[in-house]
Design an enzyme around this catalytic site. Sequence first.
Site, PDB file in Angstrom:
ATOM      1  N   GLU A  72      40.478  40.185  47.137  1.00 32.16           N
ATOM      2  CA  GLU A  72      40.219  41.311  46.248  1.00 32.16           C
ATOM      3  C   GLU A  72      39.593  42.446  47.039  1.00 32.16           C
ATOM      4  OE1 GLU A  72      37.464  41.863  42.280  1.00 32.16           O
ATOM      5  OE2 GLU A  72      38.585  40.001  42.483  1.00 32.16           O
ATOM      6  N   ARG A  91      43.606  43.636  38.767  1.00 32.32           N
ATOM      7  CA  ARG A  91      42.858  44.115  39.936  1.00 32.32           C
ATOM      8  C   ARG A  91      43.708  44.998  40.840  1.00 32.32           C
ATOM      9  NH1 ARG A  91      40.251  42.802  36.685  1.00 32.32           N
ATOM     10  NH2 ARG A  91      38.630  41.235  36.544  1.00 32.32           N
ATOM     11  N   SER A 148      32.996  38.755  44.359  1.00 31.49           N
ATOM     12  CA  SER A 148      34.187  37.899  44.429  1.00 31.49           C
ATOM     13  C   SER A 148      35.118  38.396  45.524  1.00 31.49           C
ATOM     14  CB  SER A 148      34.909  37.897  43.085  1.00 31.49           C
ATOM     15  OG  SER A 148      34.077  37.397  42.065  1.00 31.49           O
TER      16      SER A 148
END
Length: 338
Positions: free
Chosen positions: A334, A165, A239
Amino acid sequence: MPIITEGFSLKNHNTFGLDVSAKWFAEVHTEQELQEAILWAKEREVDLFLLGGGSNVLLTQDLDCLVVINAIKGITVLSQDENQVLVRAAAGEIWHDLVVHCIHEEWGGIENMSLIPGTVGAAPMQNIGAYGVEIKDVFVSLTALHRETLETKVFSKDECQFGYRESVFKRDLKGQYIITSVTLRLSKKPVVNTTYGAITEVLDSKGIAEPSIKDVSEAVIDIRRSKLPDPKQIGNSGSFFKNPVITVTQFSELKKQYQIPGYPQEDGQVKVPAGWLIEQAGWKGKRLGNIGVHDKQALVLVNHGGGEGSAIYQLAMDIQASVQSQFGIEILPEVNVL
């Protein structure tokens, strides 16, 4: 020259549905308009913030800058043979629209990333991924515009320095470039990946023994919709936290106390589901006024309506502290916080 609007609400341009304003706002449809917007900001000594689909950002305050929406579109075949095809997609394309287009053309490789929100330009920045596949697996190169020199540079896969990520654009080159297009290598003879999550279970329930890329895509969409709330119904960014990666030693110690799930990584470490940690810490389904944690997926922070970004950020920090205290594991957002 793109139209510059003053005092523009971003409520419809972030999936949390937060009603914050941009001091100036522009939507660009060509690279020339993008360059003109950059020059407009430079001449007035105004900061410029590029906003994609607004699905990976938490806006905690009004933005005293020029907010630019990249709406540059286009999907082009650069080359192909009997086995593969090189596809270039403009950064303003919606990611899921690209996935749907490729499935229609029977080009495999990104079907497991169906329904991931956001734009194509944002995809390599954080190396998006889902159900056992990441964009780096099919990535060839990208083009990006340097904010200061306005020169275009092509970045190879190695130069992007993809990680979990993340990429060089979230680290060393953060804020220096604006991605304008992405090139992917897709397969005309795809081998589907059904090993991750509940894909096989969903396919079995439909009686599909030899799935196509479309079947896999539809299974992923079913799973995502069952777990993740629709931002049109309740504000969220999917998320919110990354899944942390810990040492084998730390994982073994936690195993003595908890039935903690873990996924061994190539580097010898173990990835732990952040959602499991948050749920065990007692946060799943918790509501604090207009904000809270989703009742079906603890990874998802939500705005029930009328919530403020600063309150969601405080909730995220409280969750981080709680997980750190109970498990000794740091979970990182994130989502980009502004």
